[in-house]
Write an enzyme that holds these catalytic residues in place. Structure first.
Site, PDB file in Angstrom:
ATOM      1  N   ASP A 243      21.085  13.614  34.583  1.00 40.23           N
ATOM      2  CA  ASP A 243      22.160  13.154  35.473  1.00 40.23           C
ATOM      3  C   ASP A 243      22.713  14.292  36.317  1.00 40.23           C
ATOM      4  OD1 ASP A 243      22.148  11.180  33.067  1.00 40.23           O
ATOM      5  OD2 ASP A 243      23.016  10.167  34.815  1.00 40.23           O
ATOM      6  N   ASN A 253      22.406  14.776  30.313  1.00 36.27           N
ATOM      7  CA  ASN A 253      21.680  13.502  30.311  1.00 36.27           C
ATOM      8  C   ASN A 253      22.336  12.604  29.265  1.00 36.27           C
ATOM      9  OD1 ASN A 253      19.479  11.825  31.307  1.00 36.27           O
ATOM     10  ND2 ASN A 253      18.524  12.108  29.318  1.00 36.27           N
ATOM     11  N   LYS A 254      21.823  11.424  29.122  1.00 40.66           N
ATOM     12  CA  LYS A 254      22.406  10.419  28.220  1.00 40.66           C
ATOM     13  C   LYS A 254      22.733  10.993  26.851  1.00 40.66           C
ATOM     14  CE  LYS A 254      23.332   7.137  29.005  1.00 40.66           C
ATOM     15  NZ  LYS A 254      24.752   6.899  29.383  1.00 40.66           N
TER      16      LYS A 254
HETATM   17  O1  MRU Z   1      24.646   5.773  31.868  1.00 47.03           O
HETATM   18  P1  MRU Z   1      23.334   5.657  32.586  1.00 47.03           P
HETATM   19  O2  MRU Z   1      22.499   4.515  32.099  1.00 47.03           O
HETATM   20  O3  MRU Z   1      23.518   5.665  34.077  1.00 47.03           O
HETATM   21  O4  MRU Z   1      22.575   7.004  32.195  1.00 47.03           O
HETATM   22  C1  MRU Z   1      21.282   7.202  32.666  1.00 47.03           C
HETATM   23  C2  MRU Z   1      20.658   8.452  32.180  1.00 47.03           C
HETATM   24  O5  MRU Z   1      21.238   9.213  31.438  1.00 47.03           O
HETATM   25  C3  MRU Z   1      19.300   8.776  32.736  1.00 47.03           C
HETATM   26  O6  MRU Z   1      18.532   9.452  31.791  1.00 47.03           O
HETATM   27  C4  MRU Z   1      19.462   9.664  33.974  1.00 47.03           C
HETATM   28  O7  MRU Z   1      20.364   9.089  34.879  1.00 47.03           O
HETATM   29  C5  MRU Z   1      18.187   9.931  34.659  1.00 47.03           C
HETATM   30  S1  MRU Z   1      17.577   8.500  35.457  1.00 47.03           S
HETATM   31  C6  MRU Z   1      16.195   8.885  36.353  1.00 47.03           C
END
Ligand code: MRU
Length: 358
Positions: A243, A253-254
Site C-alpha cells: 500500500d 501492506n495488509k
Molecule cells: O484494505 P485493502 O483491501 O485495500 O488492502 C489491500 C492490500 O493491502 C493490498 O495488498 C495492497 O493494496 C496491494 S494491491 C495491489
C-alpha cells in the site's frame, strides 16, 4: 508461453453513466456491479471497500474527480477550480494508507493546472481522458511487473500470498497475482496458498475467487496456518503487494504481512513485494512515517454479521502493518527488480521512469 491468464475482471471502469465497480463486499458469492453517478458515491465506494487495493483506489479516485468535474455546473474557471479542490479534498479523506490515492490526486491536480486556461468543456474532457489513461497504464505496469517477477518464481511448487493484490486490487492482472499469473503463463507449475486474511477476508473471498476464475490451483489457509505450512516445505516463495513503500524499502501492506515476512526469514523462503512505482513514497524516509488506517471494530468482532466476541471487550483493528526492509528479498516494479539497499535501487528505478516518460 503455455497459456494466457487474464480473466476479464472489470474491477472499475469509466462509463457514460458513471464509474462502474464490481462490488467487492459481495464477493465471492455474488458478482454484482454498482455504478456511481457522482463523486460522493465514488468516495463512499472507496471508504466502504466496494473498491479496494492500492492501485485500484488511486484510479477510482481519479475517475471520481473526473466524474465530479463532468457533473459540475460551474460557469467560470474560478468556480470550477473551487469545486475541483473540494472534490480532491473529499477523495483524500477516504483512506489514509495507500499512497496511490494521493499520487492519483496529485496527477489530476497537475493536469488541471496545466490546462486550466482552456475552455471548460475541453478541460473536463482532458481530465476524463487522464483518468482513463491511468487505468490503461496500471494494467500495462502490472503486466511488466509480471514479466520481471516471474523470473523470481520457482519452476514448480507452492507460492504463498497474503490479502488480495490481484486484478481486483488493480485495474487488471494484479501486482503480486500478476507475478504469479505471468510465471504460470511461462509454464511454471505453481500452486497458490492464499492466506484468508482476517479480519476482512480479502484472501479467501477475493484472491481465491479470481484465481479460481483463471483455473490456478489454489488452497486457502487461515492466517495462523502459514508457519506450519512453511515448516512442512510446501512454500517455495512468497509474493505480496504493498500500500505504501518508504524510501528505505519498509513496506506497508495488509495487516499480517509482517508476520508472514518474519516466518519467511525463519524458514529461508524468499519474500517478494510487487508494486508499481506509484506505491513508493520517497517523502517517507522509513516505515514509521506511514499512516496506518484504523478500521471499524465490527470487522473484528463480527463474522458475516454474527458476533464473535463478548460485549465490552477491547478491540484493535489496524488495517495495515509495516514489514521492515530487512525481511524483503526484492521489490518488483514495472521498471525492474530492486534489491537492498532500497534507497538507492528504488531511487534509480524512479529516476529512470522520469527520464523515459519525457
Ligand atoms: O484494505 P485493502 O483491501 O485495500 O488492502 C489491500 C492490500 O493491502 C493490498 O495488498 C495492497 O493494496 C496491494 S494491491 C495491489
Amino acid at each position: 508461453m503455455t497459456q494466457s491468464l487474464n480473466s476479464m475482471i472489470q474491477t472499475l471502469e469509466w462509463t457514460d453513466k458513471g464509474v462502474r465497480f464490481i462490488d467487492q463486499t459481495k464477493l465471492p458469492t455474488e458478482e454484482t456491479y454498482v455504478t456511481c453517478k457522482n463523486y460522493e458515491q465514488v468516495a463512499d465506494a472507496i471508504r466502504n471497500m466496494v473498491v479496494r487495493g492500492a492501485p485500484a483506489i488511486g484510479v477510482a479516485a481519479a475517475m471520481g474527480i473526473a466524474l465530479g468535474m463532468k457533473n459540475s455546473k460551474a460557469e467560470t474557471g474560478g468556480e470550477l477550480k473551487q469545486e475541483f479542490d473540494r472534490i480532491c479534498e473529499a477523495m483524500s479523506k477516504t483512506r489514509p494508507t495507500a499512497v496511490n490515492l494521493f499520487w492519483a490526486i496529485r496527477r489530476m491536480q497537475q493536469k488541471f493546472e496545466l490546462l486550466r486556461v482552456r475552455p471548460i468543456p475541453q478541460l473536463k474532457q482532458a481530465l476524463i481522458e487522464e483518468a482513463q489513461r491511468m487505468h490503461a497504464e496500471d494494467i500495462a505496469a502490472n503486466q511488466a511487473m509480471g514479466r520481471y517477477g516471474a523470473t523470481l518464481m520457482p519452476a514448480s511448487g507452492g507460492v504463498l500470498t497474503h490479502c488480495n493484490a490481484g486484478a481486483l486490487a488493480t485495474c487488471g492482472y494484479g501486482t503480486a497475482l500478476g507475478v504469479i499469473r505471468a510465471a504460470i503463463e511461462q509454464g511454471k507449475k505453481i500452486n497458490v496458498y492464499a492466506d484468508e486474511t482476517r479480519p476482512f477476508l480479502q484472501g479467501s473471498r477475493l484472491t481465491a475467487w479470481e484465481l479460481m476464475k483463471d483455473g490456478i490451483p489454489t488452497t486457502v489457509i487461515s492466517d495462523n496456518m502459514a508457519g506450519s505450512i512453511m515448516k512442512q516445505g510446501k512454500i517455495g516463495a512468497i509474493v505480496v503487494g504493498a500500500d505504501r513503500i518508504a524510501a528505505n524499502g519498509d513496506v506497508a501492506n495488509k495487516i499480517g504481512t509482517y508476520t508472514v515476512a518474519v516466518l519467511a526469514k525463519e524458514h529461508n523462503i524468499p519474500f517478494y513485494v510487487a508494486a508499481p512505482l506509484s506505491t513508493i513514497d520517497f517523502e517517507a524516509p522509513d516505515g514509521s512515517k506511514i499512516p496506518i488506517e484504523q478500521r471499524n471494530e465490527k470487522e473484528v468482532t463480527h463474522i458475516a454479521g454474527k458476533q464473535m466476541t463478548p460485549d465490552g471487550v477491547l478491540i484493535e483493528n489496524p488495517a495495515f502493518d509495516v514489514t521492515p526492509a530487512k525481511y524483503v528479498t526484492a521489490i518488483v516494479t514495472e521498471r525492474g527488480i530492486a534489491r537492498a539497499p532500497y534507497e538507492a535501487s528504488l531511487g534509480k528505478l524512479a529516476a529512470e521512469r522520469v527520464t523515459t516518460s519525457k
